[in-house]
Design a protein around this motif. Sequence first.
Motif, PDB file in Angstrom:
ATOM      1  N   LEU A   1      24.299 -42.032 -12.694  1.00 34.79           N
ATOM      2  CA  LEU A   1      23.555 -42.718 -13.084  1.00 34.79           C
ATOM      3  C   LEU A   1      24.029 -44.116 -13.734  1.00 34.79           C
ATOM      4  O   LEU A   1      23.259 -45.189 -14.052  1.00 34.79           O
ATOM      5  CB  LEU A   1      22.581 -41.959 -14.514  1.00 34.79           C
ATOM      6  CG  LEU A   1      21.429 -40.913 -14.192  1.00 34.79           C
ATOM      7  CD1 LEU A   1      21.048 -40.434 -15.994  1.00 34.79           C
ATOM      8  CD2 LEU A   1      20.199 -41.496 -13.848  1.00 34.79           C
TER       9      LEU A   1
ATOM     10  N   ILE B   1      22.105 -52.318 -10.432  1.00 31.13           N
ATOM     11  CA  ILE B   1      20.773 -52.613 -10.207  1.00 31.13           C
ATOM     12  C   ILE B   1      20.236 -54.359 -10.745  1.00 31.13           C
ATOM     13  O   ILE B   1      19.956 -55.366  -9.742  1.00 31.13           O
ATOM     14  CB  ILE B   1      19.517 -52.374 -11.594  1.00 31.13           C
ATOM     15  CG1 ILE B   1      19.115 -50.574 -11.082  1.00 31.13           C
ATOM     16  CG2 ILE B   1      18.295 -53.046 -11.101  1.00 31.13           C
ATOM     17  CD1 ILE B   1      18.499 -50.055 -12.170  1.00 31.13           C
ATOM     18  N   PRO B   2      20.710 -55.291 -11.206  1.00 34.35           N
ATOM     19  CA  PRO B   2      20.550 -56.341 -11.591  1.00 34.35           C
ATOM     20  C   PRO B   2      21.268 -57.200 -10.678  1.00 34.35           C
ATOM     21  O   PRO B   2      20.063 -58.180 -10.157  1.00 34.35           O
ATOM     22  CB  PRO B   2      21.179 -56.943 -12.686  1.00 34.35           C
ATOM     23  CG  PRO B   2      21.556 -55.301 -13.449  1.00 34.35           C
ATOM     24  CD  PRO B   2      21.610 -54.506 -12.946  1.00 34.35           C
ATOM     25  N   TYR B   3      22.428 -57.037 -10.345  1.00 35.68           N
ATOM     26  CA  TYR B   3      22.948 -57.973  -8.916  1.00 35.68           C
ATOM     27  C   TYR B   3      21.977 -57.806  -7.799  1.00 35.68           C
ATOM     28  O   TYR B   3      21.502 -58.647  -6.672  1.00 35.68           O
ATOM     29  CB  TYR B   3      24.708 -57.753  -8.873  1.00 35.68           C
ATOM     30  CG  TYR B   3      25.136 -58.326  -7.712  1.00 35.68           C
ATOM     31  CD1 TYR B   3      24.976 -59.929  -7.688  1.00 35.68           C
ATOM     32  CD2 TYR B   3      25.230 -57.993  -6.300  1.00 35.68           C
ATOM     33  CE1 TYR B   3      25.729 -60.647  -6.367  1.00 35.68           C
ATOM     34  CE2 TYR B   3      25.818 -58.702  -5.383  1.00 35.68           C
ATOM     35  CZ  TYR B   3      25.845 -60.174  -5.699  1.00 35.68           C
ATOM     36  OH  TYR B   3      26.433 -60.424  -4.297  1.00 35.68           O
TER      37      TYR B   3
ATOM     38  N   LEU C   1      16.186 -46.982 -16.472  1.00 36.73           N
ATOM     39  CA  LEU C   1      16.933 -47.122 -16.521  1.00 36.73           C
ATOM     40  C   LEU C   1      18.455 -48.337 -17.188  1.00 36.73           C
ATOM     41  O   LEU C   1      19.160 -48.535 -17.085  1.00 36.73           O
ATOM     42  CB  LEU C   1      17.733 -47.382 -14.767  1.00 36.73           C
ATOM     43  CG  LEU C   1      17.560 -46.292 -13.688  1.00 36.73           C
ATOM     44  CD1 LEU C   1      17.714 -46.306 -12.666  1.00 36.73           C
ATOM     45  CD2 LEU C   1      18.831 -45.293 -14.811  1.00 36.73           C
ATOM     46  N   LEU C   2      17.870 -49.595 -16.746  1.00 33.55           N
ATOM     47  CA  LEU C   2      18.972 -50.700 -17.415  1.00 33.55           C
ATOM     48  C   LEU C   2      18.860 -51.479 -19.346  1.00 33.55           C
ATOM     49  O   LEU C   2      19.976 -50.962 -19.620  1.00 33.55           O
ATOM     50  CB  LEU C   2      17.682 -52.029 -16.919  1.00 33.55           C
ATOM     51  CG  LEU C   2      18.210 -52.216 -15.510  1.00 33.55           C
ATOM     52  CD1 LEU C   2      17.848 -53.472 -15.260  1.00 33.55           C
ATOM     53  CD2 LEU C   2      19.322 -52.520 -15.463  1.00 33.55           C
TER      54      LEU C   2
ATOM     55  N   PHE D   1      21.194 -48.104 -19.916  1.00 33.92           N
ATOM     56  CA  PHE D   1      21.975 -47.674 -19.485  1.00 33.92           C
ATOM     57  C   PHE D   1      22.722 -49.540 -19.366  1.00 33.92           C
ATOM     58  O   PHE D   1      24.404 -49.364 -19.360  1.00 33.92           O
ATOM     59  CB  PHE D   1      23.075 -47.646 -17.657  1.00 33.92           C
ATOM     60  CG  PHE D   1      22.383 -46.068 -17.926  1.00 33.92           C
ATOM     61  CD1 PHE D   1      23.484 -44.568 -18.722  1.00 33.92           C
ATOM     62  CD2 PHE D   1      21.277 -44.825 -17.691  1.00 33.92           C
ATOM     63  CE1 PHE D   1      23.283 -42.723 -18.679  1.00 33.92           C
ATOM     64  CE2 PHE D   1      21.013 -43.632 -18.059  1.00 33.92           C
ATOM     65  CZ  PHE D   1      22.223 -42.851 -18.294  1.00 33.92           C
ATOM     66  N   VAL D   2      22.338 -50.459 -19.930  1.00 35.01           N
ATOM     67  CA  VAL D   2      22.553 -51.599 -19.432  1.00 35.01           C
ATOM     68  C   VAL D   2      22.639 -52.135 -20.945  1.00 35.01           C
ATOM     69  O   VAL D   2      23.606 -52.112 -21.691  1.00 35.01           O
ATOM     70  CB  VAL D   2      22.271 -51.841 -17.810  1.00 35.01           C
ATOM     71  CG1 VAL D   2      23.094 -53.305 -18.471  1.00 35.01           C
ATOM     72  CG2 VAL D   2      22.611 -51.849 -17.282  1.00 35.01           C
TER      73      VAL D   2
ATOM     74  N   ILE E   1      13.456 -48.788 -12.872  1.00 35.33           N
ATOM     75  CA  ILE E   1      14.804 -49.793 -13.384  1.00 35.33           C
ATOM     76  C   ILE E   1      14.743 -50.417 -14.384  1.00 35.33           C
ATOM     77  O   ILE E   1      15.714 -50.614 -15.166  1.00 35.33           O
ATOM     78  CB  ILE E   1      14.524 -51.214 -12.055  1.00 35.33           C
ATOM     79  CG1 ILE E   1      13.558 -52.261 -11.988  1.00 35.33           C
ATOM     80  CG2 ILE E   1      14.756 -50.899 -10.670  1.00 35.33           C
ATOM     81  CD1 ILE E   1      14.181 -53.997 -12.152  1.00 35.33           C
TER      82      ILE E   1
ATOM     83  N   ALA F   1      22.409 -47.671 -12.349  1.00 35.47           N
ATOM     84  CA  ALA F   1      21.941 -48.636 -13.627  1.00 35.47           C
ATOM     85  C   ALA F   1      22.716 -49.679 -13.224  1.00 35.47           C
ATOM     86  O   ALA F   1      22.396 -50.931 -13.246  1.00 35.47           O
ATOM     87  CB  ALA F   1      21.972 -48.137 -14.860  1.00 35.47           C
ATOM     88  N   GLY F   2      23.699 -49.683 -13.559  1.00 35.04           N
ATOM     89  CA  GLY F   2      24.838 -50.530 -13.452  1.00 35.04           C
ATOM     90  C   GLY F   2      24.239 -51.957 -12.303  1.00 35.04           C
ATOM     91  O   GLY F   2      25.060 -52.925 -12.159  1.00 35.04           O
TER      92      GLY F   2
END
Lengths: 440, 280
Positions: free
Chosen positions: B147, B154-156, A146-147, A150-151, A143, B151-152
């Motif tokens: 992807l 994941i946080p929530y 990926l974070l 892409f974030v 994670i 990834a988008g």
Amino acid sequence: MAQILPANGSAGEKIKLTSLLFMGLAHILYLKEYLKGILFAAIEIVFICFCPAIVRKIIALITLGSPQLDIPVKMRSNSIFMLIDGILVLSLVVLFIVAYVLSVQSAEKSYKRYCVLKHFPSQKASIESISGTGFPIAGLAPIIVLLLIFVVVPLVFSVAVAFTNYSAPDHIPPAKTVDWVGLANFKDLIGGGSNWSHGFGRIALWTLVWAFLSTFTCYFGGLIIAVMLRESKIKIAPFFRIIYILPYAVPVVITMLVWQNLLNGTFGTVNRTLMAFGLISKPIPWLGSPLLAQATCIIINLWAGFGYFMLLAMGTMTAVSNDLYEAAKIDGASPRQILTSITVPLVMYQTMPQIIMSFTHNINNFGIIFFLTGGNPATADSTTTMAGATDILVTWIYKLTITLLKYNYASVIAVLIFVVIAPFAILSFRSTKSYKEGTV
Amino acid sequence: MTNYKTGQSITRTLLMIFFIILSLFVIYPLVYLVSSSFTPGNSIADIDIKPFAKGFTTAHFTYIFHKTDYKIWFLNTLQVAAVTTVVTMFVTALSAYVFSRFTFPLKKHLLMSLLILQIFPSFVGMIAIYVILLRVGGFDTLWGLELVYIAGNIPYNCWMVKSYLDTIPRSLDEAARIDGASHFLIFRKIIMPVARPIMIFLGITSFTGPWMDFIFPKMILRSADKQTLALGLFSFVTDKKNDFTLFSAGSLLIAIPFVIFFIFTQKAMMMSMGAAAVKE
């Protein structure tokens, strides 16, 4: 290195300095944690090997390349690639610094443990402790990678672009370069005077009105229907519940495009039906005149969103312990009193975090606006800004990015949205149980 | 007493009338969605104001399957949704388990940054994602889109699953740890079975997301054979042409499974939403 490490804590300074000198050095020299030390040292060696490339990328990030009008477009330095690479590299440097700090902390912790135990843990134990920390690292690595890519990097990129002139027609790589311009974009959008800042003020205001009204109507609409269904004691209440949840079940793309066609001013079925019944004599421009279009957006959003809050309120009412109702009944409360002083306040209190979340969701509610009106109808500044009367900030960002290629303005808006929303998110985070109990 | 009873039955009748009128408003556009997918003609102007009044045809469905790329759009979307779901569930569950059960340096900072990252709508970084995908060769590919979705979210999702795992008593896994079970074994054999409700919820939300999303496919996918359903359906009703009946037919095929699914799960959803709210 056979010297005996003093166990009274006096070597703390020495350990710290050694581990600062080179990652893992203290582990190897003094603490006999060879495997850990070698792993740390390997990280630093890799980092040093890449140092020249890192420095090059960071210099490119600062300059963003210079105009090279004499060479073919394909060979010119691309400012945007430089920006992205630079941010990626910077984030790797940050990761490295974090690892460095952790290595120093780990060395100090090992020394403290040694001072207490008066002897080193066996090699076996030290390897086991590495595999113990290995699991969290392995679990989080996917994670984090990926974070990061892409974030985090895209977000930092957006923030960075807000301070550049990356926009059509004059600053689109690879043909032209992009430069840092400081706060110029912010001045354009909130400084006043131009069509841009007029448009921004108008859209920001409407976004807030929209977010407030749509949250308010959906929440209380859902709550009222839930209370009515529960108190009416109608046998087929579950049937109505299923009907009312339907708009929530069908994807927004579909329902909003259907509404858009039904509400069409000239040949939409809504107007034709109303005229056939003789209720109106000429078509109503549901989505054609600014104020009416905004009102329509709120009503259609209520259509799409009240079902969710109805379910939420009903679920909360069911989950509230029956003892409360029983106690109120014994104390002689009438059904009306139970409803107004127990059920409704309790439901509102319990669902408060969802109200906040819904407000932030509505600020970013792209789907409803984009598919229902596409931001139309046009207003005075629309020829410059492309933004219509019902456009909210996110749909405007979309237009600025996809159609107008004004990436700099789009980024400024994104930054401003964040500044507005962040306090709400932190507020709702602080109202969660795990935060209050301090277990985070 | 009789007065009270008539009063009550009048209120009940009024309520009933209100509920029926509301139901009509709610299903109004859905009725037209169904009727226009079976009505001959193309645009919304061809639809009679009385549903199903202008004849009945299944030509639109035949057209969609034989003359358009509907099947390709469907398979693409299905693939994106399936891959996103599987990877999301595994990656999120594992990291939520780590966040819930381990103490490590920077844990608090990491959790806080997840929270802050979750505020941003993920298309804020649209341009950067576009450039990054160009650089890694993921532009105009389904895996690039996957992807971005993974990834988008994941946080929530990570927060959501972590909060759920926090409610599972630690004594459960500690007992297993004393018996010498490895971390991964505990995760797989003890935590996952107990966390099934939240994992199912996570699976459903990750699976349904890609069916409705428009922005990212629009940005990432360009070739005709890489389109998704949302893009395809949208292309039926652009400014240039209005094939509302085709759009309806294509949408109906998507809407039906969604509706059936919601009807079966709405009661369970209501209960879990209520329970979650009261727990906080």
